[in-house]
Write an enzyme that holds these catalytic residues in place. Structure first.
Site, PDB file in Angstrom:
ATOM      1  CB  SER A  42      42.383  32.831  40.526  1.00 20.22           C
ATOM      2  OG  SER A  42      41.721  33.993  40.944  1.00 20.22           O
ATOM      3  CG  HIS A  74      43.736  39.277  40.382  1.00 19.10           C
ATOM      4  ND1 HIS A  74      43.049  39.030  39.228  1.00 19.10           N
ATOM      5  CD2 HIS A  74      43.205  38.465  41.308  1.00 19.10           C
ATOM      6  CE1 HIS A  74      42.129  38.118  39.445  1.00 19.10           C
ATOM      7  NE2 HIS A  74      42.191  37.758  40.708  1.00 19.10           N
ATOM      8  NE  ARG A  95      38.897  38.791  34.222  1.00 18.94           N
ATOM      9  CZ  ARG A  95      39.128  37.531  33.896  1.00 18.94           C
ATOM     10  NH1 ARG A  95      39.679  36.701  34.764  1.00 18.94           N
ATOM     11  NH2 ARG A  95      38.820  37.096  32.695  1.00 18.94           N
ATOM     12  CB  THR A  96      38.196  46.263  36.587  1.00 20.02           C
ATOM     13  OG1 THR A  96      39.392  47.051  36.618  1.00 20.02           O
ATOM     14  CG2 THR A  96      37.148  46.914  37.459  1.00 20.02           C
ATOM     15  CD  GLU A 196      28.282  31.203  43.094  1.00 15.72           C
ATOM     16  OE1 GLU A 196      29.130  30.402  43.536  1.00 15.72           O
ATOM     17  OE2 GLU A 196      28.580  32.213  42.433  1.00 15.72           O
ATOM     18  CB  SER A 215      35.658  37.330  35.727  1.00 13.16           C
ATOM     19  OG  SER A 215      36.146  36.026  35.468  1.00 13.16           O
ATOM     20  CG  ASN A 238      35.811  26.920  44.567  1.00 11.79           C
ATOM     21  OD1 ASN A 238      36.391  27.760  43.895  1.00 11.79           O
ATOM     22  ND2 ASN A 238      34.510  26.899  44.717  1.00 11.79           N
TER      23      ASN A 238
HETATM   24  I1  8IG Z   1      38.106  31.004  42.187  1.00  9.65           I
HETATM   25  O1  8IG Z   1      32.718  28.941  43.654  1.00  9.65           O
HETATM   26  C1  8IG Z   1      36.125  31.031  42.295  1.00  9.65           C
HETATM   27  N1  8IG Z   1      35.441  32.030  41.807  1.00  9.65           N
HETATM   28  N2  8IG Z   1      30.829  32.669  41.798  1.00  9.65           N
HETATM   29  N3  8IG Z   1      31.778  30.777  42.741  1.00  9.65           N
HETATM   30  C2  8IG Z   1      31.905  31.966  42.093  1.00  9.65           C
HETATM   31  N4  8IG Z   1      33.081  32.471  41.761  1.00  9.65           N
HETATM   32  C3  8IG Z   1      34.166  31.750  42.053  1.00  9.65           C
HETATM   33  C4  8IG Z   1      34.113  30.523  42.714  1.00  9.65           C
HETATM   34  C5  8IG Z   1      32.844  30.005  43.069  1.00  9.65           C
HETATM   35  N5  8IG Z   1      35.368  30.075  42.857  1.00  9.65           N
END
Ligand code: 8IG
Length: 281
Positions: A42, A74, A95-96, A196, A215, A238
């Protein structure tokens, strides 16, 4: 699921399937051997065109063992790129993820295919959440190490692979000479696909993580098994849950990725041509 790869390739070993995929790529691209491979997560998707001249774009579903990606944003293309110095890079835009439930073989098939095309350096990129409060949306971060919380491994049987220096110190140093601002952090791979809880993010921090994602760690292990040197880069899209006031949305994640794309593309376009000829391990 009918077999451990989940793809109807029960009769082929992962290595055989990767070799088959590599010969299909050679056939469809006309490029016999690739030197460098990249998986663009991403936010990183726009980088491909800037690395060099696009020689071929192959829909992933034409290549054995690949599936077109389930996640919006993707691309589902394998792109063969010719660098200015004549080397070739393979960009894996398909990507898988572990959370798709197709098994770990499917997750690492792209990496194994990249190795089978001849690539000695694997550049793994992703979008991720920031646990370290210094890591804010839009910031690229070098992965210095990982913690694999998937309770899975791409290695099968008694395959004891050393993961000391998995994320190549010399490639990290190279990246930092190109962008001295780059921070480094430990990437924690959660299984996902849910983000999470705040408690899990605190846990990730306590055990030594600075970045959380879904990933890369499993792929890096497979790359090392295949003898490749790994460079890992996360785009922080984020603040991880509970680190900032606001809740997480996939749309916000995608927007942060889009906003950062030009900078990430420029960063990769600067780094890739300077990657060394040979893997050092
Ligand atoms: I983009 O805050 C992305 N991928 N686990 N946590 C997890 N995966 C993510 C996050 C995140 N942001």
């Amino acid at each position: 699921m009918s077999n451990s790869s989940g793809q109807g390739h029960a009769d082929r070993s992962p290595a055989d399937l990767a070799a088959e995929a590599a010969s299909t790529i050679a056939e469809l691209s006309g490029v016999e051997q690739h030197d460098i491979a990249l998986t663009l997560g991403s936010g990183w998707g726009r980088a491909a065109e800037q690395i060099g001249e696009v020689v071929a774009q192959i829909p992933a579903d034409q290549v054995p063992g690949f599936r077109s990606s389930a996640v919006v944003g993707h691309s589902g293309l394998l792109t063969s790129i010719r660098l200015a110095d004549g080397r070739h890079a393979l960009v894996i835009g398909a990507r898988t993820h572990f959370y798709e439930g197709h098994g770990v073989r499917a997750v690492v098939h792209g990496v194994r295919t990249a190795a089978a095309t001849g690539a000695r350096i694997m550049v793994l990129t992703n979008g991720a959440g920031g646990v370290d409060p210094r890591f804010t949306p839009g910031m690229p971060v070098l992965i210095s190490d990982h913690i694999n919380l998937t309770a899975a491994s791409p290695l099968e049987g008694a395959t004891f692979v050393d993961l000391t220096d998995l994320y190549s110190p010399r490639l990290r140093m190279l990246a930092r000479t190109i962008d001295p601002q780059l921070h480094e952090g430990v990437y924690v791979q959660f299984p996902g696909p849910h983000y999470e809880t705040p408690a899990e993010v605190r846990y990730a921090g306590i055990i030594g993580g600075q970045i959380v994602g879904m990933s890369t760690a499993l792929e890096a292990i497979a790359a090392r098994e295949a003898g490749m040197e790994v460079l890992g880069l996360s785009l922080i899209t984020n603040a991880a849950a509970g680190i900032s006031e606001s809740a997480l949305s996939h749309e916000e994640v995608l927007q942060a990725g889009r906003d950062a794309e030009p900078r990430l593309a420029a960063l990769l376009a600067d780094i890739v041509p300077q990657l060394p000829e040979r893997a050092e391990r």
